[in-house]
Design a protein around this motif. Structure first.
Motif, PDB file in Angstrom:
ATOM      1  N   UNK A 189       0.817  -1.211   0.000  1.00 25.31           N
ATOM      2  CA  UNK A 189       0.000   0.000   0.000  1.00 25.31           C
ATOM      3  C   UNK A 189       0.847   1.257   0.000  1.00 25.31           C
ATOM      4  N   UNK A 190       2.027   1.166  -0.633  1.00 24.46           N
ATOM      5  CA  UNK A 190       2.992   2.265  -0.581  1.00 24.46           C
ATOM      6  C   UNK A 190       2.701   3.317  -1.643  1.00 24.46           C
ATOM      7  N   UNK A 191       2.902   4.590  -1.306  1.00 28.31           N
ATOM      8  CA  UNK A 191       2.583   5.666  -2.248  1.00 28.31           C
ATOM      9  C   UNK A 191       3.632   5.838  -3.340  1.00 28.31           C
ATOM     10  N   UNK A 192       3.199   6.537  -4.390  1.00 30.32           N
ATOM     11  CA  UNK A 192       4.045   6.910  -5.523  1.00 30.32           C
ATOM     12  C   UNK A 192       4.164   8.425  -5.517  1.00 30.32           C
ATOM     13  N   UNK A 193       5.358   8.945  -5.638  1.00 30.73           N
ATOM     14  CA  UNK A 193       5.553  10.396  -5.606  1.00 30.73           C
ATOM     15  C   UNK A 193       5.122  11.027  -6.921  1.00 30.73           C
ATOM     16  N   UNK A 194       4.813  12.317  -6.853  1.00 33.76           N
ATOM     17  CA  UNK A 194       4.475  13.044  -8.070  1.00 33.76           C
ATOM     18  C   UNK A 194       5.683  13.108  -8.994  1.00 33.76           C
ATOM     19  N   UNK A 195       6.870  13.291  -8.421  1.00 35.95           N
ATOM     20  CA  UNK A 195       8.078  13.340  -9.244  1.00 35.95           C
ATOM     21  C   UNK A 195       8.266  12.051 -10.020  1.00 35.95           C
ATOM     22  N   UNK A 196       7.959  10.924  -9.387  1.00 38.72           N
ATOM     23  CA  UNK A 196       8.105   9.640 -10.059  1.00 38.72           C
ATOM     24  C   UNK A 196       7.063   9.461 -11.152  1.00 38.72           C
ATOM     25  N   UNK A 197       5.870   9.962 -10.918  1.00 41.85           N
ATOM     26  CA  UNK A 197       4.839   9.883 -11.953  1.00 41.85           C
ATOM     27  C   UNK A 197       5.219  10.728 -13.163  1.00 41.85           C
ATOM     28  N   UNK A 226       0.895  15.039  -0.329  1.00 42.27           N
ATOM     29  CA  UNK A 226       0.761  16.290   0.428  1.00 42.27           C
ATOM     30  C   UNK A 226       1.629  16.279   1.681  1.00 42.27           C
ATOM     31  N   UNK A 227       1.710  15.142   2.350  1.00 42.86           N
ATOM     32  CA  UNK A 227       2.454  15.043   3.599  1.00 42.86           C
ATOM     33  C   UNK A 227       3.962  14.918   3.387  1.00 42.86           C
ATOM     34  N   UNK A 228       4.388  14.339   2.263  1.00 35.77           N
ATOM     35  CA  UNK A 228       5.798  13.957   2.130  1.00 35.77           C
ATOM     36  C   UNK A 228       6.552  14.670   1.002  1.00 35.77           C
ATOM     37  N   UNK A 239      -6.463  19.083  -5.791  1.00 29.55           N
ATOM     38  CA  UNK A 239      -5.480  19.667  -6.703  1.00 29.55           C
ATOM     39  C   UNK A 239      -4.372  18.664  -7.029  1.00 29.55           C
ATOM     40  N   UNK A 240      -3.947  17.912  -6.008  1.00 32.58           N
ATOM     41  CA  UNK A 240      -2.906  16.904  -6.229  1.00 32.58           C
ATOM     42  C   UNK A 240      -3.423  15.809  -7.149  1.00 32.58           C
ATOM     43  N   UNK A 241      -4.660  15.412  -6.942  1.00 34.31           N
ATOM     44  CA  UNK A 241      -5.254  14.373  -7.787  1.00 34.31           C
ATOM     45  C   UNK A 241      -5.282  14.790  -9.240  1.00 34.31           C
ATOM     46  N   UNK A 305     -20.946  10.880  -4.818  1.00 34.59           N
ATOM     47  CA  UNK A 305     -20.755  11.523  -3.522  1.00 34.59           C
ATOM     48  C   UNK A 305     -19.460  11.040  -2.871  1.00 34.59           C
ATOM     49  N   UNK A 306     -19.199   9.743  -2.992  1.00 30.13           N
ATOM     50  CA  UNK A 306     -18.004   9.164  -2.378  1.00 30.13           C
ATOM     51  C   UNK A 306     -16.705   9.659  -2.982  1.00 30.13           C
ATOM     52  N   UNK A 307     -16.697   9.970  -4.280  1.00 30.88           N
ATOM     53  CA  UNK A 307     -15.485  10.502  -4.909  1.00 30.88           C
ATOM     54  C   UNK A 307     -15.019  11.772  -4.203  1.00 30.88           C
ATOM     55  N   UNK A 308     -15.963  12.614  -3.816  1.00 34.08           N
ATOM     56  CA  UNK A 308     -15.601  13.848  -3.119  1.00 34.08           C
ATOM     57  C   UNK A 308     -15.261  13.582  -1.651  1.00 34.08           C
ATOM     58  N   UNK A 309     -16.049  12.726  -0.983  1.00 33.19           N
ATOM     59  CA  UNK A 309     -15.798  12.458   0.431  1.00 33.19           C
ATOM     60  C   UNK A 309     -14.424  11.820   0.636  1.00 33.19           C
ATOM     61  N   UNK A 310     -14.022  10.970  -0.300  1.00 31.28           N
ATOM     62  CA  UNK A 310     -12.740  10.298  -0.182  1.00 31.28           C
ATOM     63  C   UNK A 310     -11.560  11.240  -0.264  1.00 31.28           C
ATOM     64  N   UNK A 311     -11.764  12.445  -0.762  1.00 33.06           N
ATOM     65  CA  UNK A 311     -10.695  13.438  -0.880  1.00 33.06           C
ATOM     66  C   UNK A 311     -10.680  14.447   0.264  1.00 33.06           C
ATOM     67  N   UNK A 312     -11.546  14.263   1.248  1.00 28.50           N
ATOM     68  CA  UNK A 312     -11.577  15.172   2.392  1.00 28.50           C
ATOM     69  C   UNK A 312     -10.325  14.983   3.243  1.00 28.50           C
ATOM     70  N   UNK A 313      -9.633  16.074   3.533  1.00 28.76           N
ATOM     71  CA  UNK A 313      -8.339  15.976   4.209  1.00 28.76           C
ATOM     72  C   UNK A 313      -8.475  15.426   5.621  1.00 28.76           C
ATOM     73  N   UNK A 314      -9.496  15.840   6.368  1.00 24.55           N
ATOM     74  CA  UNK A 314      -9.669  15.344   7.729  1.00 24.55           C
ATOM     75  C   UNK A 314      -9.929  13.842   7.724  1.00 24.55           C
ATOM     76  N   UNK A 315     -10.751  13.394   6.777  1.00 29.45           N
ATOM     77  CA  UNK A 315     -11.004  11.951   6.666  1.00 29.45           C
ATOM     78  C   UNK A 315      -9.704  11.209   6.350  1.00 29.45           C
TER      79      UNK A 315
END
Length: 458
Positions: A189-197, A226-228, A239-241, A305-315
């Motif tokens: 479940x490891x992330x991919x950086x924007x630079x790598x993309x 956003x965090x790393x 915006x990142x998406x 609805x879920x597409x937007x909720x899944x991008x909520x930063x607090x969630x």
């Protein structure tokens, strides 16, 4: 250890059954030691998958009442289309019933038998559909992703130098597509950086190769960026998406993960009219008419609805925080896992936890069985058992890791449930030397881990 408090209230509860050790011994034996064959009623904490197992919000349930069940041209489809264009920036958005349906439609259109498809790491259904289309799947994750004990911010990255070498070795004309899996499930479940993309997209475009994004966990990947990645510290997940998806040409998505629904998927094309028309033809054959794609209008509304909720930063902070809390508990017990944890799961390194079990006796699956026996916890092997056999030789393939995945459903379990999981792993670790491996007594030819029969090795 700090548990990230839930950014929601609980309105409804579902009772879960408590079973005895003796009962569980019978249940798993009758299931031929395959956790997929267990009745869910006999599972206490179900961490087998985060796919379609989450809890929907009141807004999602409310939106379902607006579902337009017209066979064609329903307004629920057009609402989904608008959301997809806003979030991803793609010209064509096609609903399908789940992610593997998108793969079934797409890969025969991209792959000529004998061609290669290269990925930062394939997950099981993607690898299977490449093979079913006659292609050869090659994993190309960065070297850091292969060391479970070492910390690295973006272990899901593509190994770009190796990607270039593979293209040179096989010829660009023989590479049907490059698949970027975000987040990278099979490597933890490891992330991919924007630079790598960006770099991967640059290489692909230099050689005229299509980039397919496997987008099941796009929101979690955006949160990690956003965090790393300092460049994006002040950017929103939306915006990142948008930028992430600008580096792809097509994407497939199981909406059962970050879109927070129990059923649904997407297949989208950025700008390719010929591919779009070919997709439409196959969708009508396999999934239904274009504006519902195998889903009801109610499903389409909940998905939108879920597409937007899944991008909520607090969630997202809470979501990733659950994994980090469980990882901290495991660290205190000295239990090895893919470090750092990903966004949807903790991947316990069963190969290190059970070093006496060889890969072809499936230590990841052995730990799956032990966790169920210990506390009624259902998990999933992500190791050599997950791999199908070599299609040419029939030999058992060896995975780079022998993981047991603890995939946490979204908005379902509490801190107390995660404590039960950590304590159960600690109990298994105390008797690890006595845990036996497993052998397969029956298996299908493709995606065997879903239905195979196993027995303990004497």
């Amino acid at each position: 250890m700090r548990y990230m408090p839930e950014p929601f209230k609980i309105k409804m509860v579902e009772p879960i059954r408590m079973t005895t050790r003796e009962e569980r011994e019978g249940f798993i034996r009758d299931a031929y030691y395959n956790a997929f064959a267990l009745s869910a009623d006999n599972v206490y904490i179900d961490l087998q998958t985060d796919s379609g197992t989450g809890a929907m919000s009141d807004a999602q349930w409310s939106s379902m009442m607006r579902g337009d069940e017209s066979y064609s041209g329903g307004r629920s489809y057009y609402r989904l289309l608008e959301a997809g264009k806003e979030i991803f920036g793609y010209d064509y958005i096609q609903p399908v019933h789940q992610g593997r349906a998108a793969e079934k439609v797409l890969f025969p259109l991209l792959v000529t038998p004998g061609q290669y498809v290269i990925s930062n790491m394939f997950f099981d259904t993607t690898r299977a559909h490449v093979g079913l289309a006659g292609g050869r799947a090659i994993d190309c994750v960065c070297p850091e992703g292969l060391d479970s004990g070492a910390y690295y911010d973006f272990k899901g990255n593509m190994d770009v130098p190796r990607l270039e070498a593979l293209i040179a070795e096989h010829g660009a004309e023989n590479v049907a597509a490059i698949v970027m899996t975000i987040t990278n499930n099979s490597v933890g479940g490891q992330p991919v950086s924007m630079a790598n993309m960006r770099e991967t997209a640059r290489v692909a475009r230099e050689h005229g190769i299509v980039v397919v994004i496997d987008a099941a966990r796009y929101a979690e990947n955006a949160y990690f960026i956003k965090e790393r990645e300092p460049e994006f510290a002040d950017a929103t997940p939306l915006e990142i998406t948008r930028e992430m998806f600008s580096y792809g040409d097509v994407f497939t998505m199981s909406a059962k993960k970050d879109a927070l629904v129990n059923m649904g998927g997407l297949l989208a094309v950025r700008e390719d009219a010929e591919l779009t028309e070919a997709i439409k033809t196959r969708v009508i054959s396999f999934e239904g008419y274009l504006t519902y794609g195998g889903l009801s209008g109610r499903d389409l509304e909940a998905l939108t609805t879920g597409l937007y909720e899944g991008l909520d930063h607090d969630y997202l902070r809470y979501r990733v925080g659950q994994m980090q809390y469980l990882a901290d508990r495991l660290t205190a017990y000295g239990i090895p896992f893919q470090n750092p944890v990903g966004g949807h799961a903790v991947f316990v390194d069963a190969g290190k936890m059970l070093p006496h079990i060889p890969y072809d006796q499936f230590p990841g699956q052995a730990l799956v069985v032990e966790l169920y026996l210990e506390a009624g916890i259902r998990t999933c092997d992500i190791g050599s058992y997950l791999m199908d056999r070599d299609p040419e030789t029939g030999a058992q393939l060896r995975a780079p890791f022998e993981f047991t995945r603890l995939a946490v459903p979204r908005r379902v379990y509490t801190q107390a449930h995660l404590d039960v999981v950590a304590d159960a792993l600690a109990a298994v670790q105390e008797r690890a030397a006595s845990v036996k491996g497993y052998q397969i007594t029956w298996e299908p030819k493709v995606l065997r881990h879903f239905t195979s029969h196993l027995k303990p090795v004497d």
